[in-house]
Design a protein around this motif. Sequence first.
Motif, short mmCIF file in Angstrom:
data_model
loop_
_atom_site.label_atom_id
_atom_site.label_comp_id
_atom_site.label_asym_id
_atom_site.label_seq_id
_atom_site.Cartn_x
_atom_site.Cartn_y
_atom_site.Cartn_z
N SER A 48 -7.32 0.37 -5.94
CA SER A 48 -7.45 2.02 -5.70
C SER A 48 -7.86 2.74 -7.09
CB SER A 48 -6.07 2.55 -5.28
OG SER A 48 -5.04 2.56 -6.48
N GLN A 50 -6.15 4.78 -8.74
CA GLN A 50 -4.99 4.95 -9.56
C GLN A 50 -4.65 3.41 -10.36
OE1 GLN A 50 -1.33 5.70 -7.45
NE2 GLN A 50 0.09 5.89 -9.31
N GLN A 51 -5.01 2.28 -9.70
CA GLN A 51 -4.76 1.17 -10.16
C GLN A 51 -5.63 0.77 -11.18
OE1 GLN A 51 -5.17 -1.09 -6.50
NE2 GLN A 51 -2.81 -0.76 -5.87
N THR A 54 -4.87 2.77 -14.17
CA THR A 54 -3.77 2.04 -15.04
C THR A 54 -4.30 1.02 -15.72
OG1 THR A 54 -2.04 2.61 -13.20
CG2 THR A 54 -1.56 0.86 -14.54
N ARG A 97 3.52 -5.54 -10.57
CA ARG A 97 3.10 -4.52 -11.71
C ARG A 97 1.45 -5.43 -12.02
NH1 ARG A 97 7.16 -2.25 -16.01
NH2 ARG A 97 5.00 -1.22 -16.68
N ARG A 300 1.37 -4.41 -4.55
CA ARG A 300 1.59 -2.97 -5.59
C ARG A 300 2.72 -2.32 -4.95
NH1 ARG A 300 -2.00 -2.80 -1.93
NH2 ARG A 300 -2.39 -0.72 -0.68
N PRO A 302 4.48 1.30 -3.88
CA PRO A 302 4.23 2.56 -3.30
C PRO A 302 5.06 3.45 -4.36
CG PRO A 302 5.98 1.71 -1.88
CD PRO A 302 5.52 0.60 -2.96
N ALA A 303 4.49 4.91 -4.42
CA ALA A 303 5.06 5.90 -5.25
C ALA A 303 6.64 6.13 -4.75
CB ALA A 303 4.16 7.27 -5.20
N GLN A 304 6.88 6.68 -3.58
CA GLN A 304 8.21 6.60 -3.17
C GLN A 304 8.30 6.16 -1.84
OE1 GLN A 304 10.75 8.14 -4.65
NE2 GLN A 304 9.56 8.39 -6.55
N HIS A 339 2.03 -3.43 -0.02
CA HIS A 339 3.20 -2.75 -0.58
C HIS A 339 4.10 -3.52 -0.74
CE1 HIS A 339 1.99 1.78 0.04
NE2 HIS A 339 1.41 1.33 -0.84
N GLN A 400 11.22 1.77 -2.73
CA GLN A 400 10.17 1.34 -3.87
C GLN A 400 10.90 0.32 -4.72
OE1 GLN A 400 11.26 4.42 -3.59
NE2 GLN A 400 11.47 5.16 -5.59
#
Length: 401
Positions: A48, A50-51, A54, A97, A300, A302-304, A339, A400
Amino acid sequence: MWERRSRPECTLETVLKTLHALTLAASISLGLLASASVQAQVPNFPISAQQKATAQQVSEAGVPLSELAPNAPDSHTVKRGETLWGISGLFLKSPWRWPELWGMNLQQIRNPHLIFPGQVLYLDKSNGRARLRLGTPISSGTSGGDVKLSPRVREGSLTDAIATVPVHLLEPFFNEAVIFNNGDELVKAPRVIATQEGRVLASRGESVYVRGDTEGRKEFRLFREPKPLRDPDTREVLGYEAQYVGAGDLTREGVEGTGADGKPLIVPGTLQITRVRQEVMVSDRLSPVPPREFESVVPRAPAQMAGAIVSIYGEALTAGQNQIVVINRGTRDGVEKGHVLALWRAGAEIRDITDPDKRSVKLPDERHGLLYVFRPFEKMSYALILSVQEPVKPGDRFTQP
């Protein structure tokens, strides 16, 4: 600090640019050679934005030493049979991570999928930060213990690439573990109406007779007794899980119509049983074998996310490591393949015997395991228990990580 040998004609970055990206060992793509002489289409890796961000951020500054695993090795040679999950766990406290592991040296490790047995990962720890290097040691420096690294062109087939998680535990469930949106899907499906010679049960290699619209398909799975799965919290029916019986090939199509004499003509089709989890019975239902869709995705977080275990796959009442569970969150809740979720053990309620009033006290919940989502549906998902300290049971919570 680490130093790479200056070889303009063959820097590691140049070598990597000549390699065609290879997907994971569990991918369904054709095997190919990772060399400049092979022309192949680059797969669309599940990474993604976002990944990537990071990884870019970490690659610029490295990872704080505090984020490393307590016993992170200075170097590690990738071995056949290892997983990206396991390698991440060697260097980092939290295996999911993976962008940090990948991003420690973004120029050398451009893609976490491009890791093979025999490659050596070196951990560079300087100025309170950590970065990974990829290469082969060729000599020791004369000062400071510096090591020169020599890049290597890696040629090999797709099946040599390391997997993300133990894929051999997951692949069978893509045909066996199925959630139906409603109970009518199997009720209206083609069905077994008879066995050879009137037997009660049929086994592998035997044939059974079936009726129903097979839609020209040849390969079928056999299911029995779909049961509703309810959300432990809301009691909403999230779907129907059918008991997997086996699989078979349709060797003769059925015929239903009118004969020459004007009377109804019904000739059932013939299904040869090719695989059994349990013996086939009359009234078992047929469902077409879906296209092979197994795709191992890099773990990975999930955010929440928060929810509960709905059921244990199979007949067991509890589950342990490497077993499959159903969770009450699906694509409508943002669940995706790959996830990672944390399992929690509910704290017990006890009476405080040191209290004169003997009041009840609830002990804190304790985290005791990890789940890996490998097949999400709309309202629920299948997940593999990666690690756990105590048996998992329906109703147990997850969040998470």
